[in-house]
Design an enzyme around this catalytic site. Structure first.
Site, PDB file in Angstrom:
ATOM      1  N   SER A 164       0.833  -1.207   0.000  1.00 36.39           N
ATOM      2  CA  SER A 164       0.000   0.000   0.000  1.00 36.39           C
ATOM      3  C   SER A 164       0.865   1.254   0.000  1.00 36.39           C
ATOM      4  O   SER A 164       1.971   1.242   0.545  1.00 36.39           O
ATOM      5  CB  SER A 164      -0.864  -0.021   1.263  1.00 36.39           C
ATOM      6  OG  SER A 164      -1.355   1.258   1.558  1.00 36.39           O
ATOM      7  N   TYR A 168      -2.226  -0.333  10.096  1.00 41.14           N
ATOM      8  CA  TYR A 168      -2.435  -0.888   8.750  1.00 41.14           C
ATOM      9  C   TYR A 168      -1.150  -0.762   7.934  1.00 41.14           C
ATOM     10  O   TYR A 168      -0.664  -1.728   7.341  1.00 41.14           O
ATOM     11  CB  TYR A 168      -3.584  -0.159   8.058  1.00 41.14           C
ATOM     12  CG  TYR A 168      -3.704  -0.463   6.580  1.00 41.14           C
ATOM     13  CD1 TYR A 168      -4.085  -1.738   6.157  1.00 41.14           C
ATOM     14  CD2 TYR A 168      -3.425   0.502   5.608  1.00 41.14           C
ATOM     15  CE1 TYR A 168      -4.183  -2.041   4.801  1.00 41.14           C
ATOM     16  CE2 TYR A 168      -3.530   0.205   4.259  1.00 41.14           C
ATOM     17  CZ  TYR A 168      -3.900  -1.055   3.859  1.00 41.14           C
ATOM     18  OH  TYR A 168      -3.996  -1.355   2.517  1.00 41.14           O
TER      19      TYR A 168
HETATM   20  N1  LIG Z   1      -8.434  -0.175  -2.620  1.00 37.23           N
HETATM   21  C1  LIG Z   1      -7.359   0.572  -2.311  1.00 37.23           C
HETATM   22  O1  LIG Z   1      -7.358   1.796  -2.477  1.00 37.23           O
HETATM   23  C2  LIG Z   1      -6.095  -0.083  -1.797  1.00 37.23           C
HETATM   24  C3  LIG Z   1      -4.977   0.736  -1.602  1.00 37.23           C
HETATM   25  C4  LIG Z   1      -3.801   0.163  -1.118  1.00 37.23           C
HETATM   26  C5  LIG Z   1      -3.749  -1.192  -0.877  1.00 37.23           C
HETATM   27  N2  LIG Z   1      -4.856  -1.974  -1.065  1.00 37.23           N
HETATM   28  C6  LIG Z   1      -4.747  -3.408  -0.764  1.00 37.23           C
HETATM   29  O2  LIG Z   1      -5.222  -4.129  -1.888  1.00 37.23           O
HETATM   30  C7  LIG Z   1      -5.844  -5.333  -1.457  1.00 37.23           C
HETATM   31  C8  LIG Z   1      -7.255  -5.416  -2.012  1.00 37.23           C
HETATM   32  O3  LIG Z   1      -7.984  -4.289  -1.545  1.00 37.23           O
HETATM   33  P1  LIG Z   1      -9.512  -4.032  -1.883  1.00 37.23           P
HETATM   34  O4  LIG Z   1      -9.688  -2.569  -2.013  1.00 37.23           O
HETATM   35  O5  LIG Z   1      -9.954  -4.937  -2.962  1.00 37.23           O
HETATM   36  O6  LIG Z   1     -10.158  -4.459  -0.482  1.00 37.23           O
HETATM   37  P2  LIG Z   1     -11.429  -5.371  -0.171  1.00 37.23           P
HETATM   38  O7  LIG Z   1     -11.651  -5.245   1.307  1.00 37.23           O
HETATM   39  O8  LIG Z   1     -12.550  -5.031  -1.073  1.00 37.23           O
HETATM   40  O9  LIG Z   1     -10.904  -6.831  -0.535  1.00 37.23           O
HETATM   41  C9  LIG Z   1     -10.200  -7.645   0.362  1.00 37.23           C
HETATM   42  C10 LIG Z   1     -10.917  -8.982   0.433  1.00 37.23           C
HETATM   43  O10 LIG Z   1     -10.170  -9.827   1.308  1.00 37.23           O
HETATM   44  C11 LIG Z   1     -11.062 -10.555   2.105  1.00 37.23           C
HETATM   45  N3  LIG Z   1     -10.383 -10.896   3.361  1.00 37.23           N
HETATM   46  C12 LIG Z   1      -9.985 -10.026   4.335  1.00 37.23           C
HETATM   47  N4  LIG Z   1      -9.427 -10.699   5.353  1.00 37.23           N
HETATM   48  C13 LIG Z   1      -9.453 -12.022   4.997  1.00 37.23           C
HETATM   49  C14 LIG Z   1      -9.023 -13.201   5.649  1.00 37.23           C
HETATM   50  N5  LIG Z   1      -8.488 -13.165   6.871  1.00 37.23           N
HETATM   51  N6  LIG Z   1      -9.199 -14.387   5.025  1.00 37.23           N
HETATM   52  C15 LIG Z   1      -9.767 -14.432   3.780  1.00 37.23           C
HETATM   53  N7  LIG Z   1     -10.212 -13.340   3.123  1.00 37.23           N
HETATM   54  C16 LIG Z   1     -10.048 -12.150   3.731  1.00 37.23           C
HETATM   55  C17 LIG Z   1     -12.253  -9.656   2.324  1.00 37.23           C
HETATM   56  O11 LIG Z   1     -13.454 -10.382   2.598  1.00 37.23           O
HETATM   57  C18 LIG Z   1     -12.326  -8.874   1.010  1.00 37.23           C
HETATM   58  O12 LIG Z   1     -13.286  -9.428   0.123  1.00 37.23           O
HETATM   59  C19 LIG Z   1      -5.769  -5.340   0.064  1.00 37.23           C
HETATM   60  O13 LIG Z   1      -4.615  -6.063   0.437  1.00 37.23           O
HETATM   61  C20 LIG Z   1      -5.591  -3.880   0.404  1.00 37.23           C
HETATM   62  O14 LIG Z   1      -4.953  -3.693   1.643  1.00 37.23           O
HETATM   63  C21 LIG Z   1      -6.029  -1.447  -1.516  1.00 37.23           C
END
Ligand SMILES: NC(=O)c1ccc[n+]([C@@H]2O[C@H](COP(=O)([O-])OP(=O)(O)OC[C@H]3O[C@@H](n4cnc5c(N)ncnc54)[C@H](O)[C@@H]3O)[C@@H](O)[C@H]2O)c1
Length: 338
Positions: free
Chosen positions: A134, A159
């Site tokens: 991130s 985080y």
């Molecule tokens: N969207 C953003 O702006 C952004 C920015 C930086 C980093 N990220 C990273 O990208 C990745 C995807 O983000 P996103 O926006 O799609 O988030 P999201 O929350 O929509 O997707 C994450 C998914 O992981 C699942 N999950 C969480 N904990 C879990 C566990 N213990 N076991 C199994 N499944 C689990 C959740 O149910 C969810 O569907 C994440 O790692 C997030 O930290 C996202």
């Protein structure tokens, strides 16, 4: 070297999530077979996760497994049985603000869960493991734009600390076990089917409902917004390109097959401008409440994407207004707002 995904088998963790579902669609369109897993937790409305999964489940090359990442050996068993060529690990407890009040959720999913990913990769080798880091790892850094070569020693939320820990854990496993691995520092990803806990969604909801909008740090906040299709484009291009050469872009250290890339738009936008765009697109006037900075937040994000461009010949460039227009159109349809 052929960099095609056609016929490949990709395991996507967090497949019911915003980025995971969009990536799964893209991989299927490229002719890949996708095994998706997710625990479908209720951090935000699981109905949205089910809505994302529904069209994927209809595809003959997609299978879904409900897996809790932090459960010892659970992901490893799926990995062993399905024998993927590539793994894209996106499951995590996301969100900066939530980590202030629910720190243990981050330790479970992002630390224990990430260890399960690395252990599975050690036990059942894959051609390339990609994982989500991130932009928050840049924390209190003030030098902009943020480069992968900058020191990242000042996280300001748990985080961010867990994401930085993932990078260090990945570096260790790449060193010890020669696992080819790439970490991606995403910068504020937005778009249709996005995340309800993020500001662009919250602002849109408040504009349509006529409820107050909290603007932190009195609007002195800049974000480098990245449109979902372009995040997916970058991941799809990187997946079949495992680290190969010692001096290639993104390499963390010459002797380990581990790279880190920023994926951002290289164009920070101030929150006032972002809100003004949403006002135009929704046709509503914001009822704005200005507040001081929130704990855990950073003032500015800005991605240097030169390493990404050098590696895959692509970097995001969608104008925020164009991306938000597509989001607001989707939002109206999803919530049946005329
Ligand atoms: N969207 C953003 O702006 C952004 C920015 C930086 C980093 N990220 C990273 O990208 C990745 C995807 O983000 P996103 O926006 O799609 O988030 P999201 O929350 O929509 O997707 C994450 C998914 O992981 C699942 N999950 C969480 N904990 C879990 C566990 N213990 N076991 C199994 N499944 C689990 C959740 O149910 C969810 O569907 C994440 O790692 C997030 O930290 C996202």
């Amino acid at each position: 070297m052929i960099h095609s995904l056609a016929g490949a088998h990709v395991l996507v963790t967090g497949a019911a999530g915003f980025i995971g579902a969009a990536l799964s669609h893209r991989l299927l369109a490229e002719g890949a077979r996708v095994t998706g897993c997710d625990n479908l937790n209720a951090y935000y409305d699981p109905a949205l996760k089910h809505a994302r999964l529904e069209p994927l489940a209809a595809h003959p090359n997609f299978t879904f497994h409900r897996v809790e990442l932090s459960e010892s050996g659970a992901l490893g068993a799926l990995w062993r049985e399905s024998k993927p060529d590539y793994v894209v690990h996106l499951a995590a407890q996301a969100g900066v603000r939530y980590s202030i009040e629910h720190p243990r959720a981050y330790a479970a999913s992002n630390l224990n869960g990430f260890l399960e990913v690395l252990e599975a990769a050690r036990e059942t080798p894959v051609r390339h493991l990609i994982y989500a880091s991130s932009s928050s790892v840049y924390g209190a850094n003030t030098k902009v734009p943020f480069s992968e070569r900058d020191p990242v020693e000042q996280p300001v939320s748990l985080y961010a600390a867990t994401k930085r820990s993932n990078e260090l854990m990945a570096q260790t496993y790449a060193h010890l076990y020669r696992i080819p691995v790439t970490g991606l520092r995403f910068f504020t990803v937005y778009g249709p089917m996005g995340r309800p806990d993020m500001a662009y969604w919250g602002f849109t909801r408040a504009l349509f409902a006529g409820t107050p909008i909290k603007v932190f740090n009195h609007g002195n906040v800049w974000r480098d917004f990245t449109y979902i299709d372009e995040i997916v484009e970058a991941i799809a291009r990187l997946t079949p390109r495992a680290p190969e050469e010692e001096d290639e872009p993104g390499r963390v250290a010459p002797a380990t097959p581990h790279r880190l890339f920023n994926i951002g738009n290289d164009t920070p936008v101030k929150v006032d401008e972002f809100l003004a765009i949403l006002e135009r697109l929704t046709g509503k006037k914001a009822n704005r409440i200005d507040l001081p900075m929130q704990p855990g937040d950073v003032e500015r994000t800005w991605a240097d994407v030169s390493a990404l461009r050098a590696a895959i010949g692509f970097a995001p460039h969608t104008l925020l207004e164009d991306g938000l227009r597509r989001f607001v159109e989707w939002y109206r349809e999803y919530h049946q707002i005329r």
